[in-house]
Design a protein around this motif. Sequence first.
Motif, PDB file in Angstrom:
ATOM      1  N   LYS A 158       0.835  -1.210   0.000  1.00 48.95           N
ATOM      2  CA  LYS A 158       0.000   0.000   0.000  1.00 48.95           C
ATOM      3  C   LYS A 158       0.868   1.258   0.000  1.00 48.95           C
ATOM      4  O   LYS A 158       0.613   2.205  -0.757  1.00 48.95           O
ATOM      5  CB  LYS A 158      -0.933  -0.009   1.214  1.00 48.95           C
ATOM      6  CG  LYS A 158      -1.847   1.215   1.319  1.00 48.95           C
ATOM      7  CD  LYS A 158      -2.810   1.049   2.485  1.00 48.95           C
ATOM      8  CE  LYS A 158      -3.568   2.328   2.786  1.00 48.95           C
ATOM      9  NZ  LYS A 158      -4.235   2.951   1.669  1.00 48.95           N
ATOM     10  N   GLN A 212       0.508   3.278  -3.341  1.00 47.57           N
ATOM     11  CA  GLN A 212      -0.461   4.347  -3.125  1.00 47.57           C
ATOM     12  C   GLN A 212       0.105   5.543  -2.379  1.00 47.57           C
ATOM     13  O   GLN A 212      -0.604   6.528  -2.149  1.00 47.57           O
ATOM     14  CB  GLN A 212      -1.675   3.793  -2.363  1.00 47.57           C
ATOM     15  CG  GLN A 212      -2.381   2.665  -3.104  1.00 47.57           C
ATOM     16  CD  GLN A 212      -3.546   2.094  -2.313  1.00 47.57           C
ATOM     17  OE1 GLN A 212      -3.980   2.650  -1.305  1.00 47.57           O
ATOM     18  NE2 GLN A 212      -4.062   0.968  -2.761  1.00 47.57           N
ATOM     19  N   ALA A 258      -2.222  10.667  -1.584  1.00 50.72           N
ATOM     20  CA  ALA A 258      -2.762  10.133  -2.834  1.00 50.72           C
ATOM     21  C   ALA A 258      -2.086  10.738  -4.059  1.00 50.72           C
ATOM     22  O   ALA A 258      -2.153  10.178  -5.159  1.00 50.72           O
ATOM     23  CB  ALA A 258      -4.264  10.379  -2.894  1.00 50.72           C
ATOM     24  N   LYS A 288       2.228   9.393  -6.898  1.00 45.67           N
ATOM     25  CA  LYS A 288       1.940   8.383  -7.918  1.00 45.67           C
ATOM     26  C   LYS A 288       3.112   7.429  -8.089  1.00 45.67           C
ATOM     27  O   LYS A 288       4.261   7.839  -8.181  1.00 45.67           O
ATOM     28  CB  LYS A 288       1.624   9.058  -9.246  1.00 45.67           C
ATOM     29  CG  LYS A 288       1.275   8.094 -10.377  1.00 45.67           C
ATOM     30  CD  LYS A 288       0.871   8.852 -11.623  1.00 45.67           C
ATOM     31  CE  LYS A 288       0.695   7.910 -12.803  1.00 45.67           C
ATOM     32  NZ  LYS A 288      -0.314   6.879 -12.584  1.00 45.67           N
ATOM     33  N   TRP A 311      -8.631  -4.542  -2.883  1.00 44.14           N
ATOM     34  CA  TRP A 311      -7.578  -3.962  -3.728  1.00 44.14           C
ATOM     35  C   TRP A 311      -8.112  -3.714  -5.134  1.00 44.14           C
ATOM     36  O   TRP A 311      -8.832  -4.536  -5.695  1.00 44.14           O
ATOM     37  CB  TRP A 311      -6.397  -4.924  -3.793  1.00 44.14           C
ATOM     38  CG  TRP A 311      -5.056  -4.264  -3.888  1.00 44.14           C
ATOM     39  CD1 TRP A 311      -4.355  -4.012  -5.026  1.00 44.14           C
ATOM     40  CD2 TRP A 311      -4.240  -3.804  -2.819  1.00 44.14           C
ATOM     41  NE1 TRP A 311      -3.162  -3.420  -4.736  1.00 44.14           N
ATOM     42  CE2 TRP A 311      -3.067  -3.272  -3.377  1.00 44.14           C
ATOM     43  CE3 TRP A 311      -4.397  -3.788  -1.439  1.00 44.14           C
ATOM     44  CZ2 TRP A 311      -2.045  -2.736  -2.609  1.00 44.14           C
ATOM     45  CZ3 TRP A 311      -3.386  -3.248  -0.674  1.00 44.14           C
ATOM     46  CH2 TRP A 311      -2.233  -2.735  -1.243  1.00 44.14           C
TER      47      TRP A 311
END
Length: 320
Positions: free
Chosen positions: A117, A121, A194, A197, A294
């Motif tokens: 994660k 992310q 968020a 990237k 996911w």
Amino acid sequence: MIISEGSKRLQKQKPVICLMGPTASGKTSLAIELCQMLGGEIISVDSALIYRDMDIGTAKPSDEERSAAVHHLIDIRDPSENYSVAEFRDDAYELLEDIYQRGKWPILAGGTMLYFKALLQGIADLPATDDTIRAQVNAKLKEEGAPALHEWLKEIDPKSAERLHPNDPQRISRAIEVYLMSGKSLTQWHQEQALQKFPYDCLQVALAPQERSILHHRIEQRFDTMLQSGFLEEVEKLMARGDLSLELPSMRSVGYRQVWLYLQGEYDLEQARYRSIVATRQLAKRQLTWLRSWEEVNWIDSLSKNNCAIILKSLSNISI
């Protein structure tokens, strides 16, 4: 992290393969097979494999397996040391760049979903806990209760308040502490996260048997093999060092805590075996829960005999 122009070209040719899955699903053998077919190297995504001298209970790849494919992020910490999610993310990015520079194919394989994660992310670099602020929040919790704390959170971070249950004082307290320490709500921190990237094309694969009973049987079988291979002696040696305790992240790894308590006389060997198997099944359940939520993950059955071919076909379908 700065991505070189050479690496940018390579990453367009070789998407990162993220091989995820619950414990005992067969990720290591499949990752090695992929490495041999593609000319790849494995980056371990496992919070237990980082520790030296913890080989049997972590099901660490054997010498033979590690000679069959290059493995990274294994044996990089002493069991007395910590290793944060942020450190993993930094190390993984550095390794991805290096592997691409050498013209190899990076394969991330493991079951620590928090690591995946953070890598895919982004990660919110939240401020460290401040004792004074924590005491202030705890005092309000003690005096007025969790509902009052939840009302306070509504004023400063409505979205977090909506997401968190009013009777979850630990998470509510943390959200309030973050705001008091930084002036930014937890929601804002996550929004900024968020924006981080992942800079590589990526194929995400989840490996698991279709029947949960098969996974449970594998977990039980594997733990019995660990016992036969000297797991008790491994934990005895760790205890004998004198500088380790059950409070450390390394010793909270499934199996180690249960065997440690057995060696301390807390319960007998059969109880230790049973508790270890149950804890491992619970870990597998949590991993599967993560994966089911996911996005963009391709599920494949552990028992299929052509999983490499399935992954290669998926790679060919990625639009680059």
